[in-house]
Design a protein around this motif. Structure first.
Motif, PDB file in Angstrom:
ATOM      1  N   SER A 219       0.826  -1.206   0.000  1.00  0.00           N
ATOM      2  CA  SER A 219       0.000   0.000   0.000  1.00  0.00           C
ATOM      3  C   SER A 219       0.861   1.256   0.000  1.00  0.00           C
ATOM      4  O   SER A 219       0.560   2.230  -0.707  1.00  0.00           O
ATOM      5  N   LYS A 220       1.929   1.258   0.782  1.00  0.00           N
ATOM      6  CA  LYS A 220       2.820   2.412   0.776  1.00  0.00           C
ATOM      7  C   LYS A 220       3.495   2.582  -0.581  1.00  0.00           C
ATOM      8  O   LYS A 220       3.681   3.706  -1.057  1.00  0.00           O
ATOM      9  N   ASP A 221       3.859   1.478  -1.214  1.00  0.00           N
ATOM     10  CA  ASP A 221       4.421   1.558  -2.563  1.00  0.00           C
ATOM     11  C   ASP A 221       3.434   2.232  -3.509  1.00  0.00           C
ATOM     12  O   ASP A 221       3.809   3.071  -4.332  1.00  0.00           O
ATOM     13  N   ARG A 222       2.176   1.834  -3.405  1.00  0.00           N
ATOM     14  CA  ARG A 222       1.132   2.389  -4.279  1.00  0.00           C
ATOM     15  C   ARG A 222       1.016   3.898  -4.090  1.00  0.00           C
ATOM     16  O   ARG A 222       0.879   4.660  -5.054  1.00  0.00           O
ATOM     17  N   ILE A 223       1.102   4.365  -2.850  1.00  0.00           N
ATOM     18  CA  ILE A 223       0.988   5.793  -2.556  1.00  0.00           C
ATOM     19  C   ILE A 223       2.227   6.555  -3.029  1.00  0.00           C
ATOM     20  O   ILE A 223       2.145   7.538  -3.773  1.00  0.00           O
ATOM     21  N   TYR A 224       3.399   6.105  -2.575  1.00  0.00           N
ATOM     22  CA  TYR A 224       4.602   6.917  -2.779  1.00  0.00           C
ATOM     23  C   TYR A 224       5.183   6.790  -4.184  1.00  0.00           C
ATOM     24  O   TYR A 224       5.906   7.683  -4.627  1.00  0.00           O
ATOM     25  N   ARG A 225       4.857   5.729  -4.896  1.00  0.00           N
ATOM     26  CA  ARG A 225       5.292   5.639  -6.291  1.00  0.00           C
ATOM     27  C   ARG A 225       4.648   6.756  -7.120  1.00  0.00           C
ATOM     28  O   ARG A 225       5.209   7.223  -8.121  1.00  0.00           O
ATOM     29  N   ARG A 226       3.497   7.197  -6.700  1.00  0.00           N
ATOM     30  CA  ARG A 226       2.811   8.316  -7.353  1.00  0.00           C
ATOM     31  C   ARG A 226       3.234   9.656  -6.759  1.00  0.00           C
ATOM     32  O   ARG A 226       3.439  10.635  -7.478  1.00  0.00           O
ATOM     33  N   PHE A 227       3.397   9.697  -5.444  1.00  0.00           N
ATOM     34  CA  PHE A 227       3.560  10.951  -4.721  1.00  0.00           C
ATOM     35  C   PHE A 227       4.975  11.514  -4.820  1.00  0.00           C
ATOM     36  O   PHE A 227       5.170  12.721  -5.033  1.00  0.00           O
ATOM     37  N   LEU A 228       5.988  10.666  -4.660  1.00  0.00           N
ATOM     38  CA  LEU A 228       7.365  11.162  -4.623  1.00  0.00           C
ATOM     39  C   LEU A 228       7.786  11.869  -5.912  1.00  0.00           C
ATOM     40  O   LEU A 228       8.394  12.949  -5.843  1.00  0.00           O
ATOM     41  N   PRO A 229       7.503  11.324  -7.119  1.00  0.00           N
ATOM     42  CA  PRO A 229       7.926  12.037  -8.331  1.00  0.00           C
ATOM     43  C   PRO A 229       7.249  13.394  -8.517  1.00  0.00           C
ATOM     44  O   PRO A 229       7.795  14.271  -9.191  1.00  0.00           O
ATOM     45  N   LEU A 230       6.066  13.586  -7.919  1.00  0.00           N
ATOM     46  CA  LEU A 230       5.404  14.883  -8.018  1.00  0.00           C
ATOM     47  C   LEU A 230       6.149  15.929  -7.197  1.00  0.00           C
ATOM     48  O   LEU A 230       6.320  17.068  -7.640  1.00  0.00           O
ATOM     49  N   LEU A 231       6.580  15.554  -6.018  1.00  0.00           N
ATOM     50  CA  LEU A 231       7.247  16.497  -5.125  1.00  0.00           C
ATOM     51  C   LEU A 231       8.726  16.672  -5.457  1.00  0.00           C
ATOM     52  O   LEU A 231       9.290  17.741  -5.212  1.00  0.00           O
ATOM     53  N   PHE A 232       9.325  15.623  -6.018  1.00  0.00           N
ATOM     54  CA  PHE A 232      10.760  15.652  -6.316  1.00  0.00           C
ATOM     55  C   PHE A 232      10.946  15.370  -7.808  1.00  0.00           C
ATOM     56  O   PHE A 232      11.207  14.230  -8.211  1.00  0.00           O
ATOM     57  N   PRO A 233      10.802  16.379  -8.663  1.00  0.00           N
ATOM     58  CA  PRO A 233      10.736  16.166 -10.121  1.00  0.00           C
ATOM     59  C   PRO A 233      12.009  15.626 -10.755  1.00  0.00           C
ATOM     60  O   PRO A 233      11.955  15.125 -11.887  1.00  0.00           O
ATOM     61  N   ARG A 234      13.152  15.705 -10.094  1.00  0.00           N
ATOM     62  CA  ARG A 234      14.383  15.157 -10.672  1.00  0.00           C
ATOM     63  C   ARG A 234      14.602  13.682 -10.311  1.00  0.00           C
ATOM     64  O   ARG A 234      15.593  13.081 -10.723  1.00  0.00           O
TER      65      ARG A 234
END
Length: 321
Positions: A219-234
């Protein structure tokens, strides 16, 4: 129409739910409906709740167990209030909780959701130190801890409905984190009141002590796989996959020095650019990543994988950003 809809989701709640319900019916603020949402309990919870006779109570019982996220979505569709409050079936609301939170949102129309501190009781004592301001609450979501206490929240129902926001039934335990992240990405603003307004019961059968880690990690993978690239674009794809392991216990990560080196490279890449368009604190996001990274390092040290000379090399990797 009530000003506030209070949602009490229940499932095999035992005797705790009776104390919870008493705390809700004793609130100083009275303009609310109470949606008791029983998820096909089999331990007598429904029968205990049926003994309460109050015109503010609306009862709903699912024919079969649908899980907490879907149960919450049903409640949100049923709610008639301007605001929506959440209470867990083993916690208690202090007498002025709804009064203070409704008053705060009435006076602060730019804020979407307000929470409060929690007072721990039963097996533990203490008061949380959740951040009061929107920027730090959002930054703490990166770490996945100490942002909002879900069971203390009261928010604007029209905002949730305007953006078709729901709890994701594919998320195990962290459906609340996914929901608040979705709110953030749609422009929500958050706050936490400084005082504890919800009493949080610590006991042996609580969800956080009976976790299925495989489901939690997925579940955390599902959330952060989407969330992290939005906040950290590089952040590149393979780097994101490395960072996802930070949301596991150190003993459940790949236990190699090479993995720890990869984590430091990925963290360095992530923090080279932080997108703050949603109002989150850049320094707070940085600290969240550092907290996760330091937790992994300490775990690797305890496991004997990371020695002092390794730590020096890792520091040089990270400091070269």
């Amino acid at each position: 129409m009530p000003l506030l809809s209070v949602v009490l989701p229940t499932f095999n709640s035992g005797d705790f739910v009776v104390e919870t319900l008493h705390s809700l019916l004793a609130q100083s603020f009275t303009d609310f409906e109470l949606l008791i949402m029983d998820d096909a309990s089999s331990d007598g919870t429904w029968e205990r709740l049926a003994a309460f006779d109050d015109p503010r109570i609306r009862r709903h019982r699912n024919a079969f167990n649908v899980g907490l996220p879907t149960n919450m979505n049903i409640a949100m569709a049923m709610a008639k209030g301007k605001y929506l409050a959440r209470v867990d079936h083993d916690d208690c609301a202090l007498p002025t909780r709804f009064e203070k939170q409704v008053d705060f949102l009435e006076k602060n129309p730019s804020v979407t959701v307000v929470g409060s501190q929690l007072e721990h009781f039963h097996d533990q004592a203490g008061i949380t130190g959740l951040p009061p301001d929107d920027a730090m609450i959002k930054a703490r979501m990166v770490e996945g801890a100490n942002y909002l206490a879900n069971q203390s929240t009261l928010g604007r129902l029209d905002f949730y409905r305007a953006h078709a926001l729901q709890f994701d039934p594919n998320l195990y335990v962290v459906d609340d984190l996914g929901f608040w992240m979705d709110c953030m990405l749609h422009g929500a603003s958050f706050a936490n009141l400084p005082e504890p307004l919800t009493r949080y019961r610590i006991h042996e059968n609580m969800t956080s002590r009976t976790l299925r880690l495989d489901r939690l990690y997925a579940s955390k993978d599902r959330i952060y796989r989407r969330f992290l690239p939005l906040l950290f674009p590089r952040l590149r794809g393979h780097e994101c996959e490395h960072l996802l392991t930070l949301y596991r216990r150190p003993q459940d990560m790949p236990q190699t020095l090479a993995h720890m080196v990869g984590l430091h490279h990925a963290a360095r890449s992530a923090l080279s650019e932080i997108d703050t368009r949603w109002g989150q604190s850049a320094s707070g996001c940085q600290q969240s990543i550092l907290n996760l990274l330091n937790g992994a390092r300490q775990g690797f040290e305890a496991l004997g994988i990371l020695r002092p000379e390794h730590a020096t090399v890792l520091d040089l990797i990270f400091q070269s950003r």
